[in-house]
Design a protein around this motif. Structure first.
Motif, PDB file in Angstrom:
ATOM      1  N   ASP A 169      -0.191  13.680   8.775  1.00  0.00           N
ATOM      2  CA  ASP A 169      -0.969  14.437   8.987  1.00  0.00           C
ATOM      3  C   ASP A 169      -2.247  14.430  10.039  1.00  0.00           C
ATOM      4  O   ASP A 169      -2.843  15.609  10.984  1.00  0.00           O
ATOM      5  CB  ASP A 169      -2.194  14.505   7.939  1.00  0.00           C
ATOM      6  CG  ASP A 169      -1.267  15.703   6.119  1.00  0.00           C
ATOM      7  OD1 ASP A 169      -0.052  15.937   6.997  1.00  0.00           O
ATOM      8  OD2 ASP A 169      -1.691  15.324   5.161  1.00  0.00           O
ATOM      9  N   ARG A 170      -3.230  13.100  10.059  1.00  0.00           N
ATOM     10  CA  ARG A 170      -3.413  12.681  11.285  1.00  0.00           C
ATOM     11  C   ARG A 170      -2.767  13.278  12.447  1.00  0.00           C
ATOM     12  O   ARG A 170      -3.700  13.873  13.746  1.00  0.00           O
ATOM     13  CB  ARG A 170      -4.115  12.172  11.546  1.00  0.00           C
ATOM     14  CG  ARG A 170      -4.631  11.163  12.799  1.00  0.00           C
ATOM     15  CD  ARG A 170      -6.561  11.810  12.499  1.00  0.00           C
ATOM     16  NE  ARG A 170      -7.285  11.702  13.585  1.00  0.00           N
ATOM     17  CZ  ARG A 170      -7.129  12.076  15.028  1.00  0.00           C
ATOM     18  NH1 ARG A 170      -6.756  13.587  14.511  1.00  0.00           N
ATOM     19  NH2 ARG A 170      -7.961  11.989  15.619  1.00  0.00           N
ATOM     20  N   SER A 171      -1.293  12.805  12.762  1.00  0.00           N
ATOM     21  CA  SER A 171      -0.872  12.988  13.909  1.00  0.00           C
ATOM     22  C   SER A 171      -0.500  14.565  14.269  1.00  0.00           C
ATOM     23  O   SER A 171      -0.439  15.306  15.439  1.00  0.00           O
ATOM     24  CB  SER A 171       0.700  12.484  13.727  1.00  0.00           C
ATOM     25  OG  SER A 171       0.981  11.234  13.866  1.00  0.00           O
ATOM     26  N   LYS A 172      -0.149  15.402  13.679  1.00  0.00           N
ATOM     27  CA  LYS A 172      -0.204  16.963  13.363  1.00  0.00           C
ATOM     28  C   LYS A 172      -1.819  17.519  13.894  1.00  0.00           C
ATOM     29  O   LYS A 172      -1.899  18.526  14.886  1.00  0.00           O
ATOM     30  CB  LYS A 172      -0.258  18.144  12.461  1.00  0.00           C
ATOM     31  CG  LYS A 172       1.311  17.513  11.319  1.00  0.00           C
ATOM     32  CD  LYS A 172       1.403  17.629  10.053  1.00  0.00           C
ATOM     33  CE  LYS A 172       3.025  17.790   9.566  1.00  0.00           C
ATOM     34  NZ  LYS A 172       3.181  18.021   7.924  1.00  0.00           N
ATOM     35  N   ARG A 195       8.907  16.251   3.301  1.00  0.00           N
ATOM     36  CA  ARG A 195       8.070  16.439   2.068  1.00  0.00           C
ATOM     37  C   ARG A 195       6.798  16.861   3.248  1.00  0.00           C
ATOM     38  O   ARG A 195       5.524  17.751   2.758  1.00  0.00           O
ATOM     39  CB  ARG A 195       7.536  16.233   1.293  1.00  0.00           C
ATOM     40  CG  ARG A 195       9.110  15.470   0.465  1.00  0.00           C
ATOM     41  CD  ARG A 195       8.658  14.630  -1.044  1.00  0.00           C
ATOM     42  NE  ARG A 195       7.493  13.711  -0.825  1.00  0.00           N
ATOM     43  CZ  ARG A 195       6.985  12.153  -0.946  1.00  0.00           C
ATOM     44  NH1 ARG A 195       8.607  11.985  -0.586  1.00  0.00           N
ATOM     45  NH2 ARG A 195       6.754  11.998   0.067  1.00  0.00           N
ATOM     46  N   THR A 196       7.334  16.749   4.359  1.00  0.00           N
ATOM     47  CA  THR A 196       5.749  16.494   5.135  1.00  0.00           C
ATOM     48  C   THR A 196       5.685  17.486   6.144  1.00  0.00           C
ATOM     49  O   THR A 196       4.786  17.626   7.201  1.00  0.00           O
ATOM     50  CB  THR A 196       5.176  15.503   5.806  1.00  0.00           C
ATOM     51  OG1 THR A 196       6.257  15.847   6.705  1.00  0.00           O
ATOM     52  CG2 THR A 196       5.151  14.434   4.781  1.00  0.00           C
ATOM     53  N   GLY A 197       7.096  18.539   6.075  1.00  0.00           N
ATOM     54  CA  GLY A 197       6.677  19.553   7.067  1.00  0.00           C
ATOM     55  C   GLY A 197       7.921  19.881   8.173  1.00  0.00           C
ATOM     56  O   GLY A 197       8.408  20.971   9.055  1.00  0.00           O
ATOM     57  N   PHE A 198       8.471  18.741   8.778  1.00  0.00           N
ATOM     58  CA  PHE A 198       9.686  18.463   9.059  1.00  0.00           C
ATOM     59  C   PHE A 198      10.740  18.885   9.245  1.00  0.00           C
ATOM     60  O   PHE A 198      11.591  18.714   7.826  1.00  0.00           O
ATOM     61  CB  PHE A 198       9.808  17.003   9.672  1.00  0.00           C
ATOM     62  CG  PHE A 198       9.154  16.075   9.908  1.00  0.00           C
ATOM     63  CD1 PHE A 198       8.639  15.971  11.947  1.00  0.00           C
ATOM     64  CD2 PHE A 198       7.491  15.820   9.640  1.00  0.00           C
ATOM     65  CE1 PHE A 198       7.663  15.516  12.209  1.00  0.00           C
ATOM     66  CE2 PHE A 198       6.578  15.128  10.505  1.00  0.00           C
ATOM     67  CZ  PHE A 198       6.488  15.273  11.630  1.00  0.00           C
ATOM     68  N   PHE A 254       0.805  -1.084   0.054  1.00  0.00           N
ATOM     69  CA  PHE A 254       0.065   0.389  -0.100  1.00  0.00           C
ATOM     70  C   PHE A 254       0.756   1.261  -0.086  1.00  0.00           C
ATOM     71  O   PHE A 254       0.784   2.503   0.101  1.00  0.00           O
ATOM     72  CB  PHE A 254      -0.777  -0.108   1.471  1.00  0.00           C
ATOM     73  CG  PHE A 254      -1.714  -0.812   0.884  1.00  0.00           C
ATOM     74  CD1 PHE A 254      -3.271  -0.862   0.773  1.00  0.00           C
ATOM     75  CD2 PHE A 254      -1.825  -2.486   1.184  1.00  0.00           C
ATOM     76  CE1 PHE A 254      -4.033  -1.568  -0.119  1.00  0.00           C
ATOM     77  CE2 PHE A 254      -2.746  -3.405   1.732  1.00  0.00           C
ATOM     78  CZ  PHE A 254      -3.878  -2.452   0.952  1.00  0.00           C
ATOM     79  N   ARG A 255       2.079   1.116   0.098  1.00  0.00           N
ATOM     80  CA  ARG A 255       3.093   2.064  -0.351  1.00  0.00           C
ATOM     81  C   ARG A 255       2.986   3.456  -1.743  1.00  0.00           C
ATOM     82  O   ARG A 255       2.125   2.547  -2.466  1.00  0.00           O
ATOM     83  CB  ARG A 255       4.239   2.304  -0.274  1.00  0.00           C
ATOM     84  CG  ARG A 255       4.913   1.462   1.125  1.00  0.00           C
ATOM     85  CD  ARG A 255       5.977   1.098   1.321  1.00  0.00           C
ATOM     86  NE  ARG A 255       6.079   0.333   3.161  1.00  0.00           N
ATOM     87  CZ  ARG A 255       6.982  -0.557   3.159  1.00  0.00           C
ATOM     88  NH1 ARG A 255       8.435  -0.510   2.020  1.00  0.00           N
ATOM     89  NH2 ARG A 255       7.084  -0.779   4.268  1.00  0.00           N
ATOM     90  N   GLY A 256       3.586   4.369  -1.774  1.00  0.00           N
ATOM     91  CA  GLY A 256       3.342   5.063  -2.630  1.00  0.00           C
ATOM     92  C   GLY A 256       1.907   5.739  -3.451  1.00  0.00           C
ATOM     93  O   GLY A 256       1.157   6.163  -4.039  1.00  0.00           O
ATOM     94  N   LYS A 257       0.529   5.463  -1.950  1.00  0.00           N
ATOM     95  CA  LYS A 257      -0.530   5.879  -2.419  1.00  0.00           C
ATOM     96  C   LYS A 257      -1.093   7.337  -0.951  1.00  0.00           C
ATOM     97  O   LYS A 257      -2.555   7.432  -0.737  1.00  0.00           O
ATOM     98  CB  LYS A 257      -1.266   4.911  -2.254  1.00  0.00           C
ATOM     99  CG  LYS A 257      -0.784   3.370  -2.621  1.00  0.00           C
ATOM    100  CD  LYS A 257      -1.937   2.285  -2.743  1.00  0.00           C
ATOM    101  CE  LYS A 257      -1.854   0.915  -3.245  1.00  0.00           C
ATOM    102  NZ  LYS A 257      -1.495   0.967  -4.890  1.00  0.00           N
ATOM    103  N   GLY A 258       0.373   7.607  -0.647  1.00  0.00           N
ATOM    104  CA  GLY A 258      -0.190   8.801   0.324  1.00  0.00           C
ATOM    105  C   GLY A 258      -0.895   8.280   1.945  1.00  0.00           C
ATOM    106  O   GLY A 258      -0.795   9.705   2.333  1.00  0.00           O
TER     107      GLY A 258
END
Length: 148
Positions: free
Chosen positions: A101-104, A132-135, A90-94
């Motif tokens: 994002d749920r952790s944020k 890429r996710t803001g870290f 299931f990788r590469g599917k976001g």
């Protein structure tokens, strides 16, 4: 692909333990679903971590596990993003981004100042994903471990 992110509970222990075992294998640990299950059960029963699951095709295919910390300069709660894993199929599917994002969002819901994480220098996937996710990479600190 349709998916949802849900907060895991003790009812999700079996599915979570299977993913947790695969995650540990990724980090070169011996497979031991039962020992991992006992570890996770203790976290659930003692409210020592919060886990979110990515659910796709009716089954758990990824997870993130957060532990509460406290930040010395912000004087606030902070979450350690300790474990993040998505099943290879299931990788590469976001889904990793959705779990981050749920952790944020969890930081907002729990009035925490943010997230911190560490990953191995050789984890090319994570070292590409996190910026890429803001870290932001923290090159100012050295991290040390002491194991008994």
């Amino acid at each position: 692909m349709n998916y949802k992110i849900k907060k895991a509970s003790l009812e999700d222990l079996d599915e979570t333990a299977v993913l947790f075992n695969l995650y540990r294998i990724f980090y070169r640990q011996e497979s031991d679903v039962e020992k991992g299950k006992a570890f996770l059960k203790e976290r659930f029963l003692n409210s020592e971590s919060d886990i979110f699951l990515a659910i796709a095709d009716g089954k758990a295919v990824g997870f993130v596990q957060l532990y509460k910390l406290f930040h010395y300069t912000k004087l606030q709660k902070q979450w350690l993003l300790s474990d993040l894993f998505v099943h290879p199929d299931f990788r590469g599917k976001g889904l990793s981004i959705a779990l981050i994002d749920r952790s944020k969002q969890w930081c907002e819901e729990t009035d925490a100042c943010g997230l911190m994480l560490e990953t191995e220098k050789t984890n090319d996937i994570g070292n590409s994903l996190y910026p890429r996710t803001g870290f932001e990479y923290d090159g100012m600190h050295n991290y040390y471990h002491w194991w008994k």
